[in-house]
Design a protein around this motif. Structure first.
Motif, PDB file in Angstrom:
ATOM      1  N   SER A 190       0.770  -1.320  -0.031  1.00 13.38           N
ATOM      2  CA  SER A 190      -0.082   0.024   0.048  1.00 13.38           C
ATOM      3  C   SER A 190       0.797   1.281  -0.101  1.00 13.38           C
ATOM      4  CB  SER A 190      -0.863   0.128   1.239  1.00 13.38           C
ATOM      5  OG  SER A 190      -2.036  -1.183   1.255  1.00 13.38           O
ATOM      6  N   ASN A 191       0.561   2.167  -0.692  1.00  9.11           N
ATOM      7  CA  ASN A 191       1.150   3.563  -0.824  1.00  9.11           C
ATOM      8  C   ASN A 191       0.244   4.704  -1.266  1.00  9.11           C
ATOM      9  OD1 ASN A 191       3.026   5.495  -1.751  1.00  9.11           O
ATOM     10  ND2 ASN A 191       4.540   4.172  -1.827  1.00  9.11           N
ATOM     11  N   THR A 192       0.222   5.563  -0.489  1.00 12.86           N
ATOM     12  CA  THR A 192      -0.893   6.833  -1.033  1.00 12.86           C
ATOM     13  C   THR A 192      -0.437   7.695  -1.903  1.00 12.86           C
ATOM     14  OG1 THR A 192       0.409   8.047   0.648  1.00 12.86           O
ATOM     15  CG2 THR A 192      -1.251   6.978   1.388  1.00 12.86           C
ATOM     16  N   ASN A 193       0.916   7.583  -2.421  1.00 13.65           N
ATOM     17  CA  ASN A 193       1.459   8.209  -3.684  1.00 13.65           C
ATOM     18  C   ASN A 193       2.119   7.395  -4.488  1.00 13.65           C
ATOM     19  OD1 ASN A 193       2.176  10.269  -5.479  1.00 13.65           O
ATOM     20  ND2 ASN A 193       3.149  11.483  -3.977  1.00 13.65           N
ATOM     21  N   HIS A 194       1.858   6.719  -5.491  1.00 14.92           N
ATOM     22  CA  HIS A 194       2.636   6.051  -6.366  1.00 14.92           C
ATOM     23  C   HIS A 194       2.299   6.302  -8.017  1.00 14.92           C
ATOM     24  CE1 HIS A 194      -0.317   2.430  -6.276  1.00 14.92           C
ATOM     25  NE2 HIS A 194      -0.613   3.233  -5.277  1.00 14.92           N
ATOM     26  N   ARG A 195       1.886   7.565  -8.225  1.00 17.86           N
ATOM     27  CA  ARG A 195       1.988   7.767  -9.725  1.00 17.86           C
ATOM     28  C   ARG A 195       3.197   7.344 -10.427  1.00 17.86           C
ATOM     29  NH1 ARG A 195      -0.631  13.545 -11.273  1.00 17.86           N
ATOM     30  NH2 ARG A 195      -2.014  12.709  -9.805  1.00 17.86           N
ATOM     31  N   ALA A 196       2.882   6.757 -11.640  1.00 24.91           N
ATOM     32  CA  ALA A 196       3.590   6.295 -12.653  1.00 24.91           C
ATOM     33  C   ALA A 196       5.045   7.255 -12.795  1.00 24.91           C
ATOM     34  CB  ALA A 196       3.330   6.133 -14.104  1.00 24.91           C
ATOM     35  N   GLY A 197       6.271   6.787 -12.356  1.00 21.26           N
ATOM     36  CA  GLY A 197       7.365   7.430 -12.685  1.00 21.26           C
ATOM     37  C   GLY A 197       7.677   8.220 -11.252  1.00 21.26           C
ATOM     38  N   SER A 198       7.082   8.299 -10.168  1.00 22.65           N
ATOM     39  CA  SER A 198       7.226   9.105  -8.916  1.00 22.65           C
ATOM     40  C   SER A 198       8.208   7.953  -7.980  1.00 22.65           C
ATOM     41  CB  SER A 198       5.995   9.043  -7.893  1.00 22.65           C
ATOM     42  OG  SER A 198       5.368   7.861  -7.716  1.00 22.65           O
ATOM     43  N   PRO A 199       8.775   8.586  -7.090  1.00 20.00           N
ATOM     44  CA  PRO A 199       9.357   7.634  -5.998  1.00 20.00           C
ATOM     45  C   PRO A 199       8.535   6.695  -5.209  1.00 20.00           C
ATOM     46  CG  PRO A 199       9.663  10.039  -5.814  1.00 20.00           C
ATOM     47  CD  PRO A 199       8.877   9.895  -6.569  1.00 20.00           C
ATOM     48  N   GLY A 200       7.341   6.899  -5.220  1.00 17.59           N
ATOM     49  CA  GLY A 200       6.654   5.939  -4.459  1.00 17.59           C
ATOM     50  C   GLY A 200       6.507   4.704  -5.658  1.00 17.59           C
ATOM     51  N   ASP A 201       6.234   5.029  -6.897  1.00 21.05           N
ATOM     52  CA  ASP A 201       6.242   3.967  -7.804  1.00 21.05           C
ATOM     53  C   ASP A 201       7.517   3.134  -7.898  1.00 21.05           C
ATOM     54  OD1 ASP A 201       5.360   2.155 -10.061  1.00 21.05           O
ATOM     55  OD2 ASP A 201       6.135   3.816 -11.380  1.00 21.05           O
ATOM     56  N   GLU A 202       8.624   3.857  -7.840  1.00 26.08           N
ATOM     57  CA  GLU A 202       9.961   3.114  -7.891  1.00 26.08           C
ATOM     58  C   GLU A 202      10.215   2.330  -6.788  1.00 26.08           C
ATOM     59  OE1 GLU A 202      14.675   4.187  -8.826  1.00 26.08           O
ATOM     60  OE2 GLU A 202      13.199   5.890  -8.777  1.00 26.08           O
ATOM     61  N   SER A 203       9.577   2.764  -5.556  1.00 30.47           N
ATOM     62  CA  SER A 203       9.588   1.953  -4.074  1.00 30.47           C
ATOM     63  C   SER A 203       9.122   0.695  -4.221  1.00 30.47           C
ATOM     64  CB  SER A 203       9.303   3.030  -3.286  1.00 30.47           C
ATOM     65  OG  SER A 203       9.385   2.069  -2.224  1.00 30.47           O
ATOM     66  N   LEU A 204       7.956   0.712  -4.765  1.00 29.66           N
ATOM     67  CA  LEU A 204       6.895  -0.531  -4.914  1.00 29.66           C
ATOM     68  C   LEU A 204       7.592  -1.369  -5.795  1.00 29.66           C
ATOM     69  CD1 LEU A 204       3.409   1.024  -4.865  1.00 29.66           C
ATOM     70  CD2 LEU A 204       4.388  -0.365  -3.137  1.00 29.66           C
ATOM     71  N   ALA A 205       8.123  -1.000  -7.050  1.00 24.71           N
ATOM     72  CA  ALA A 205       9.273  -1.728  -8.033  1.00 24.71           C
ATOM     73  C   ALA A 205      10.067  -2.692  -7.237  1.00 24.71           C
ATOM     74  CB  ALA A 205       9.466  -0.939  -9.048  1.00 24.71           C
ATOM     75  N   ASN A 206      10.849  -1.806  -6.518  1.00 26.90           N
ATOM     76  CA  ASN A 206      12.063  -2.497  -5.816  1.00 26.90           C
ATOM     77  C   ASN A 206      11.493  -3.674  -4.952  1.00 26.90           C
ATOM     78  OD1 ASN A 206      14.056  -0.940  -6.941  1.00 26.90           O
ATOM     79  ND2 ASN A 206      13.752   0.726  -5.549  1.00 26.90           N
ATOM     80  N   LYS A 207      10.399  -3.283  -4.140  1.00 21.85           N
ATOM     81  CA  LYS A 207       9.664  -4.315  -3.242  1.00 21.85           C
ATOM     82  C   LYS A 207       9.378  -5.624  -4.016  1.00 21.85           C
ATOM     83  CE  LYS A 207       7.841  -1.334   0.413  1.00 21.85           C
ATOM     84  NZ  LYS A 207       6.566  -0.917   1.135  1.00 21.85           N
ATOM     85  N   VAL A 208       8.618  -5.268  -5.290  1.00 21.51           N
ATOM     86  CA  VAL A 208       8.261  -6.519  -5.872  1.00 21.51           C
ATOM     87  C   VAL A 208       9.552  -7.315  -6.609  1.00 21.51           C
ATOM     88  CG1 VAL A 208       7.285  -7.238  -8.329  1.00 21.51           C
ATOM     89  CG2 VAL A 208       6.090  -5.026  -6.905  1.00 21.51           C
ATOM     90  N   ILE A 209      10.622  -6.746  -7.144  1.00 16.88           N
ATOM     91  CA  ILE A 209      11.729  -7.389  -7.445  1.00 16.88           C
ATOM     92  C   ILE A 209      12.352  -8.239  -6.413  1.00 16.88           C
ATOM     93  CG2 ILE A 209      13.440  -5.667  -7.671  1.00 16.88           C
ATOM     94  CD1 ILE A 209      14.111  -6.637 -10.540  1.00 16.88           C
ATOM     95  N   ASN A 210      12.387  -7.530  -5.208  1.00 13.75           N
ATOM     96  CA  ASN A 210      12.909  -8.215  -3.879  1.00 13.75           C
ATOM     97  C   ASN A 210      12.263  -9.488  -3.598  1.00 13.75           C
ATOM     98  OD1 ASN A 210      15.203  -6.254  -3.889  1.00 13.75           O
ATOM     99  ND2 ASN A 210      14.070  -5.040  -2.606  1.00 13.75           N
ATOM    100  N   LYS A 211      11.115  -9.320  -3.931  1.00 11.87           N
ATOM    101  CA  LYS A 211      10.106 -10.729  -3.739  1.00 11.87           C
ATOM    102  C   LYS A 211      10.468 -11.772  -4.574  1.00 11.87           C
ATOM    103  CE  LYS A 211       7.673  -9.434   0.041  1.00 11.87           C
ATOM    104  NZ  LYS A 211       7.645 -10.183   1.221  1.00 11.87           N
ATOM    105  N   PHE A 212      10.378 -11.340  -5.756  1.00  9.96           N
ATOM    106  CA  PHE A 212      10.775 -12.239  -6.968  1.00  9.96           C
ATOM    107  C   PHE A 212      12.177 -13.031  -6.621  1.00  9.96           C
ATOM    108  CE2 PHE A 212       8.203  -9.877 -10.320  1.00  9.96           C
ATOM    109  CZ  PHE A 212       7.042 -10.560  -9.590  1.00  9.96           C
ATOM    110  N   LYS A 213      13.031 -12.166  -6.094  1.00  7.45           N
ATOM    111  CA  LYS A 213      14.647 -12.658  -5.935  1.00  7.45           C
ATOM    112  C   LYS A 213      14.356 -13.575  -4.560  1.00  7.45           C
ATOM    113  CE  LYS A 213      17.177  -8.911  -7.897  1.00  7.45           C
ATOM    114  NZ  LYS A 213      17.992  -7.639  -7.687  1.00  7.45           N
ATOM    115  N   GLU A 214      13.749 -13.044  -3.779  1.00  4.61           N
ATOM    116  CA  GLU A 214      13.540 -13.934  -2.528  1.00  4.61           C
ATOM    117  C   GLU A 214      12.778 -15.429  -2.797  1.00  4.61           C
ATOM    118  OE1 GLU A 214      10.483 -13.776   1.475  1.00  4.61           O
ATOM    119  OE2 GLU A 214      11.468 -11.808   0.568  1.00  4.61           O
TER     120      GLU A 214
END
Length: 771
Positions: A155-179
Motif C-alpha cells: 500500500s502507498n498513498t502516492n505511487h503515480r507512474a514514475g514517482s518515487p513511490g512507484d519506484e519504491s514499490l517496483a523495488n519491493k516487487v523485484i526483491n520478492k521475486f529474488k527472495e
C-alpha cells in the motif's frame, strides 16, 4: 535387447557404420536432441537397404568377415567367443540405457478440449503431477490471512507512474521475486505523458460566470481554449449521438457534457469529435456514483494504449523514432469536472427535455448556454520500470504464460493496483514454493510482470509488447490480467479470448469458496456461463492490447458490484477502507479466490501436454458475423443496388469462413490421430494452436493507424463489425458511406480470414483453396 541384437548383427554382418550427431543440450528454439537421433536412425535404414542409398555402402571396398579373416583355429574360436560375449554385454548395456532413456522421454497427452483426457503420462524431463494434487498444493499455499500483511506492504498513498513511490514499490516487487528464487529483471522506458499544469489551472466558465478550477484532468487532451453552447449527451455513446442527430439538434462546435460510465473516457471524446463537437466535459452523475459533489476525476483520452508519441515503437532511451503521433490522440479538448460543477450547469440548461430512455429529467441545452473551456496540461517525459520474474519450465522453457498487474495509481489506488500487485506476488510465492519444495515441474514457463503507467493507458505493458513483439510472436501463448480483481462482491465477471472460454468454464467449477457457510459460493455464477459470467473485453482494459494488438489469447476477471462500476476508480478515494465497505470487509477472502482462479488457469496451461484452447469456438463467431454481413449486403442490393459494386459477392467471405472451419476441425482430427507420445509432435501442435489468435490480426493495416488489428475483437475499419456498420451506413444513406471503400475493406477482411485458415492448416499441401 532389441538394440543389443541389432548392434551385434550389424557388427557381424559387416554393415557400414553411420555417424550420429548427438547434442544433449537444447538448441536456440528449444528442440530436443532426440530429433537428430531419429533422423540419423532413418538415414541408417535408407543406407542399409537397396535403392537410392545403396551407393553409400561402398560394398566393393568392404573388408572380409571376421570368420574368413581369422580362420577357424581353436585359439581363434576362443578369442571369437570371448569377443562375442564382451560385445553382447556391451550391447546389452547400451540397449538397456537407450531403452531406459526412451521410457523416460517426455511424452504428451491429448488434453485439449473438447476431447476427454486420457491417462497421465510421465516425462523424464518433467514428471507429470496429478492435476488434483497440483490444485490441492496451490490451495494449501494461498490463504486469506496471508494477504493482509501483503496488502500493508504494497500500500502507498502516492505511487503515480514514475514517482518515487512507484519506484519504491517496483523495488519491493523485484526483491520478492529474488527472495522466491526466481530469475528477475527490469525493463526501463522513457515515456511521454500529460500531467495537470504545475502552475495555473485547467478551467471553465459557464455563462460568463466565475472561473471554475477542477482538480482532476484527462491526460493527452489537446491544450487550448474552446467556446460553445453546452449539449447534454448522456453517456456519449455512438447511439446517444445518433439519437440527438435524429432530433435535428446541431452538434457542430458544441461543448458536450457527458456522464461517466458504460464506455471509456477516450471513446466518449472520440465519438463527440466525430460529430463535430469542440470540447467534452465528463462528470460522475449522482445517480450512478455516490462519491460526493467535490470528488475530482483522473484519467486519459488516448484512443489506444502505450505512449502515443511513439506509436508502434517501444520508448527505449536514446532510440530514434519517426516524428509521428498516435492516430488515437483526440483533436478536441477534454476535461473532467465534479458532480457539483455539473449539477450547477444542468440546472441552468434550456432547450428540449432529454429522451425518456435517458431518464427524462435534464434539458439538452440550447445555443444561449455558452461555456468556455481551457486546458493547460503539461507534456513531460517520465522514466518507468516494468518488473519481471520467471519460473522456468522443464520441457518447453521458451514457451510461457504471462501474468501481469498494474503497479501505479492516481492516488492510493487500493482496488486499482494494490490488490492486483498483492495477488501477483502471492501467486509467484505459491508456485515458486510448489516447484522448489513439492516436486511440481511445469512444462512451460510462467512470467510474472508488474507494469507501470497503467493509469495513462496500459503504457508500461504496451511498450513492452512493442519492444519485444517479434520475440513474443511464438513464445507467449496467454496473458492473465490481475488488475481490479476485487471491486465488489455481488458478481463475478470474466472477459477473455474465445479460445479460453472452455478453460474458464472448467476453472469456475474447480475453484470453490473457502467459506464453509457458502457466503462466497454464489459469486461464481451457475447455469449459462456465457450469459451470467462472460462479458466483452473493453478497450481500456490492460488485457486488450495483448489480445487485439499482439494476438495473445488473454483473460481478465474480477468480483464486481453487480451492474454498476466501482465508483472510486480514477479518484483519490480508492482506499482500503472504501473497498472494505464495498465488500463487507471480505477483500482478503475475495482476493484469495481470485488469485486461485488465476493460478488454476496458469497452472493448467503449463501443466498439460497440449494447450487447453478451444479451436472450434471462433467458428460460431465468424459464422455469425458473416451471416450478418450477408443479410445486410442483400438488403442494400435490394434497396439501393447502385451503392455496391456489381462484382461484390459475399460468397468470397462465406468460403473463407468455411476454410477456417475446416482447418480448425482438421487440426482437432490431427490431434486425435497423431502419436502424441512424441514430444516434438506435441510442440508442433501447440505451435499451430498458438497461431490462431495472431493470424486474426489484419496484415493489411498499419499498427500506427489501427493498433488493435484483430478483425473480430479489435477496433477500426478492418474489423468484421466495421463492415457490418458500414453496410448500415450505406442502407441509411449516411454521407460517410462509400461502396468502393466497403468493397476494399471487404476484400481485405476476406483474405485475413483465409490467411488464418491457411496458417492453421500448417502444411502447404494441406491448404484449402476452395475460395
Amino acid at each position: 535387447m532389441d538394440q543389443a541384437r541389432s548392434t551385434i548383427s550389424k557388427i557381424f554382418n559387416g554393415e557400414p557404420h553411420s555417424y550420429t550427431r548427438f547434442n544433449l543440450t537444447q538448441n536456440m528454439e528449444g528442440e530436443n536432441s532426440q530429433v537428430e537421433m531419429n533422423l540419423s536412425s532413418n538415414m541408417d535404414e535408407e543406407v542399409g537397404g537397396n535403392g537410392v542409398g545403396d551407393h553409400l555402402n561402398h560394398n566393393s571396398n568392404r573388408k572380409p568377415y571376421a570368420g574368413q579373416k581369422l580362420g577357424r583355429k581353436p585359439k581363434n574360436l576362443c578369442f571369437m567367443a570371448a569377443t562375442t560375449l564382451l560385445i553382447f554385454i556391451i550391447g546389452y548395456l547400451i540397449g538397456y540405457l537407450i531403452h531406459r532413456k526412451k521410457d523416460s522421454a517426455p511424452t504428451c497427452e491429448a488434453s485439449l478440449d473438447p476431447f476427454v483426457d486420457t491417462f497421465d503420462h510421465e516425462t523424464g524431463a518433467a514428471p507429470l503431477m496429478d492435476w488434483d494434487d497440483v490444485t490441492k498444493l496451490l490451495a494449501q499455499k494461498l490463504s486469506a490471512a496471508k494477504f493482509e500483511p501483503v496488502f500493508s506492504e504494497f500500500s502507498n498513498t502516492n505511487h503515480r507512474a514514475g514517482s518515487p513511490g512507484d519506484e519504491s514499490l517496483a523495488n519491493k516487487v523485484i526483491n520478492k521475486f529474488k527472495e522466491y528464487g526466481m530469475n528477475s529483471w527490469t525493463d526501463e522506458h522513457f515515456v511521454k505523458v500529460q500531467d495537470p499544469p504545475a502552475s495555473g489551472y485547467n478551467k471553465f466558465a459557464y455563462k460568463k460566470g466565475r472561473d471554475e478550477h477542477p482538480q482532476g484532468f484527462l491526460s493527452y487532451s489537446p491544450n487550448g481554449t474552446a467556446t460553445g453552447a453546452v449539449l447534454y449527451a448522456y453517456y456519449g455513446q455512438e447511439s446517444d449521438f445518433r439519437l440527438l442527430r435524429d432530433k435535428n439538434i446541431n452538434l457542430t462546435d458544441r461543448v458536450v457534457l457527458v456522464r461517466v460510465g458504460r464506455i471509456s473516457f477516450a471513446e466518449k471524446v472520440a465519438n463527440a469529435a466525430k460529430m463535430g463537437a469542440s470540447a467534452v466535459l465528463i462528470y460522475p452523475d449522482p445517480a450512478d456514483y455516490s462519491i460526493g459533489d467535490s470528488t475530482a476525476l483522473f484519467g486519459h483520452v488516448h484512443m489506444g494504449s502505450g505512449d502515443p508519441y511513439t506509436p508502434g515503437f517501444p520508448s527505449f532511451n536514446h532510440t530514434q523514432f519517426p516524428p509521428v503521433q498516435s492516430s488515437g490522440l483526440p483533436k478536441i479538448l477534454a476535461q473532467t469536472i465534479t458532480a457539483g460543477m455539473a449539477t450547477n450547469i444542468l440546472r441552468q440548461l434550456g432547450g428540449q427535455i432529454e429522451p425518456e430512455s435517458w431518464g427524462g429529467h435534464y434539458k439538452l441545452g440550447e445555443q444561449s448556454d455558452v461555456i468556455t473551456v481551457e486546458v493547460n496540461n503539461v507534456l513531460i517525459e517520465k522514466k518507468i520500470n516494468n518488473v519481471f520474474g520467471v519460473i522456468k519450465g522443464f520441457v518447453d522453457a521458451d514457451r510461457y504464460v504471462v501474468i501481469g498487474a498494474q503497479r501505479d495509481a492516481w492516488g492510493a489506488g487500493f482496488a486499482a493496483s494494490t490488490v492486483g500487485t498483492s495477488a501477483l506476488v502471492e501467486l509467484a510465492r505459491s508456485i515458486s514454493d510448489m516447484v522448489k519444495n513439492d516436486g511440481f515441474k511445469p512444462r512451460r514457463s510462467i512470467v510474472f510482470a508488474s507494469w507501470s503507467a497503467g493509469e495513462y493507458g496500459s503504457v508500461g505493458a504496451t511498450e513492452w509488447l512493442e519492444g519485444y513483439l517479434s520475440s513474443l510472436s511464438m513464445k507467449a501463448f496467454s496473458y492473465i490480467n490481475l488488475d481490479k480483481v476485487v471491486t465488489g462482491q455481488k458478481g463475478f465477471k470474466v472477459a477473455a479470448s474465445p479460445l479460453m472460454h472452455r478453460l474458464i468454464e472448467s476453472t469456475l467449477t474447480e475453484v470453490n469458496s473457502p467459506n464453509k457457510d457458502g457466503t462466497l459460493s454464489s459469486q461464481f455464477a451457475k447455469g449459462n456461463m456465457e450469459l451470467n459470467v462472460l462479458e466483452p473485453l473493453k478497450v481500456d482494459n490492460a488485457a486488450y492490447p495483448f489480445l487485439a494488438f499482439s494476438g495473445i489469447p488473454s483473460v481478465t476477471f474480477g468480483f464486481s458490484s453487480g451492474n454498476s462500476d466501482y465508483p472510486f476508480f480514477g479518484t483519490m478515494l480508492d482506499t482500503k477502507e472504501k473497498l472494505n465497505s464495498a465488500t463487507s470487509n471480505q477483500v482478503a477472502q475475495l482476493a484469495e479466490i481470485a488469485t486461485r482462479f488465476a493460478g488454476h488457469i496458469a497452472l493448467r496451461l503449463v501443466h498439460d501436454h497440449l494447450l487447453r484452447m478451444d479451436l472450434i469456438k471462433y467458428n460460431n463467431i465468424i459464422r455469425t458475423q458473416v451471416g450478418q454481413i450477408n443479410s445486410k449486403v442483400n438488403t442494400v442490393k435490394k434497396m439501393q443496388p447502385q451503392l455496391l459494386p456489381k462484382a461484390l459477392t459475399v460468397q468470397w467471405l462465406i468460403s473463407a469462413s468455411g476454410s477456417y472451419s475446416r482447418a480448425s476441425r482438421k487440426l482437432v482430427e490431427d490431434i486425435k490421430n497423431s502419436d502424441l507420445e512424441d514430444i516434438e509432435m506435441c510442440r508442433i501442435i501447440n505451435d499451430r494452436i498458438m497461431m490462431v489468435e495472431r493470424n486474426f490480426l489484419s496484415p493489411y493495416v498499419s499498427p500506427r493507424e489501427s493498433p488493435f488489428r484483430h478483425i473480430l475483437l479489435g477496433s477500426g475499419p478492418h474489423t468484421l463489425k466495421a463492415l457490418s456498420n458500414h453496410l448500415e451506413a450505406l442502407r441509411t444513406d449516411h454521407p460517410e458511406a462509400d461502396g468502393d471503400l466497403f468493397h476494399n475493406q471487404f476484400a481485405l477482411a476476406t483474405w485475413t480470414v483465409q490467411g488464418c485458415a491457411n496458417s492453421l492448416a500448417s502444411d502447404i499441401w494441406s491448404l484449402d483453396n476452395q475460395i
